[in-house]
Design an enzyme around this catalytic site. Structure first.
Site, short mmCIF file in Angstrom:
data_model
loop_
_atom_site.label_atom_id
_atom_site.label_comp_id
_atom_site.label_asym_id
_atom_site.label_seq_id
_atom_site.Cartn_x
_atom_site.Cartn_y
_atom_site.Cartn_z
N ASP A 67 0.85 -1.15 0.10
CA ASP A 67 -0.03 -0.11 0.08
C ASP A 67 0.80 1.37 0.10
O ASP A 67 1.90 1.11 0.25
CB ASP A 67 -1.03 0.06 1.36
CG ASP A 67 -0.35 -0.35 2.48
OD1 ASP A 67 1.05 -0.37 2.57
OD2 ASP A 67 -0.86 -0.69 3.51
N ASN A 136 -7.55 -2.32 13.82
CA ASN A 136 -9.01 -2.75 13.26
C ASN A 136 -8.86 -3.86 12.76
O ASN A 136 -10.09 -4.15 11.92
CB ASN A 136 -9.75 -1.57 12.82
CG ASN A 136 -8.98 -0.92 11.35
OD1 ASN A 136 -8.04 -1.65 11.06
ND2 ASN A 136 -9.33 0.00 10.82
N HIS A 138 -7.22 -4.69 9.93
CA HIS A 138 -7.04 -4.44 8.35
C HIS A 138 -5.55 -5.02 8.00
O HIS A 138 -4.61 -5.13 8.67
CB HIS A 138 -6.73 -2.87 7.93
CG HIS A 138 -5.63 -2.07 8.30
ND1 HIS A 138 -5.87 -0.72 8.76
CD2 HIS A 138 -4.37 -2.44 8.72
CE1 HIS A 138 -4.45 -0.02 9.18
NE2 HIS A 138 -3.89 -1.16 9.12
N GLU A 143 -9.63 -1.49 4.90
CA GLU A 143 -10.42 -1.11 6.34
C GLU A 143 -11.46 -1.84 6.47
O GLU A 143 -11.94 -2.86 5.38
CB GLU A 143 -10.62 0.20 6.26
CG GLU A 143 -9.38 1.07 6.28
CD GLU A 143 -8.69 1.39 7.49
OE1 GLU A 143 -8.06 0.44 8.00
OE2 GLU A 143 -8.43 2.40 8.01
#
Ligand code: GLP
Length: 261
Positions: A67, A136, A138, A143
């Site tokens: 990413d 979270n 990811h 997400e």
């Protein structure tokens, strides 16, 4: 999915570094999938040490990063391109022209996502993918609620991610709110993947990702569908796992892990 628990973060990172160099040694023209994040820094330090000791040669390897932030120049010290140069590419003999990170400054973001996904496919696919996990759940910047069939795409970062990652910027406002990330499906398409999580703060999300139901609200749980996934943890990150004894039994009894026991 194999769950391997090591006594501390150093031992967990050491195992991940060894798995990585073993993969490169088995196939020198390997296509690596690479991850950023604090957890990975020590893995790259160890890979660099092993390279300096003559234990691995990256001259034929190529790589794709997971990413990149949208809006950061590759030369920006907070970009993931800069992170990779600093922690790995500038310290080993990989040909930088064969290292790929999504272009966060691309004018046409959608076209960039397609170009990136196509380039992964044209390379023959990722042989060995490193992964971290966000608070979270990811993977990459997928997400919560990212589709399990998503390919490389642009994502809006959620509040939890912003809170954690903005601390890494000189000024929290400088953190971009969007990123380009390999999709969940891009990650599931990799031939082998190794996720590393360390520290007590990851214990709850690891238990959900590994032993909880598969759900888009914790994208790491999609790895339960990956045909060859290894999750490497330290004791602290493994703390909430219910089937711990079974994971240790596999590690202690299967031939695959003999050289690491
Ligand atoms: C970032 C990256 C993820 C990485 C995560 C974990 O958000 N986009 O790919 O897994 O950080 O980071 P850390 O290792 O710092 O907890």
């Amino acid at each position: 999915m194999d769950i391997i628990i090591r006594k501390d973060a150093d031992a967990a990172a050491d195992l991940v570094a060894k798995l990585t160099i073993n993969a490169v040694n088995a196939k020198p023209a390997l296509t690596l999938g690479l991850a950023t994040g604090r957890t990975m820094e020590i893995v790259y330090d160890k890979i660099v040490e092993m390279h300096k000791a003559g234990k691995v040669d990256f001259s034929k390897a190529s790589s794709f990063n997971l990413d990149e932030y949208i809006g950061l120049e590759p030369t920006d010290e907070n970009s993931y391109r800069a992170y990779m140069n600093k922690f790995l590419f500038d310290r080993v003999n990989i040909d930088k022209s064969k290292t790929n990170v999504p272009l966060g400054m691309a004018k046409d973001v959608q076209a960039e996502c397609k170009r990136y996904e196509d380039a992964i496919n044209a390379s023959g696919g990722i042989d060995f993918q490193l992964l971290g996990i966000g608070m979270n759940g990811h993977i990459g910047f997928n997400e919560p609620m990212s589709s399990f069939s998503s390919l490389t795409s642009a994502k809006l970062l959620n509040e939890a991610t912003i809170k954690v990652n903005e601390k890494l910027f000189p000024n929290p406002e400088m953190m971009p709110r969007k990123a380009i990330t390999m999709g969940v499906k891009t990650i599931l398409n990799t031939k082998k993947t190794v996720l590393l999580a360390t520290g007590e703060s990851k214990a709850e999300i690891i238990a959900q990702a590994v032993e909880g139901p598969m759900r888009a609200s914790c994208t790491a749980s999609a790895l339960q569908m990956h045909p060859d996934c290894i999750v490497v943890l330290d004791e602290a990150a493994a703390k909430n796992l219910k089937m711990r004894d079974y994971y240790d039994f596999i590690f202690n009894n299967s031939n695959e892990w003999a050289e690491f026991r």
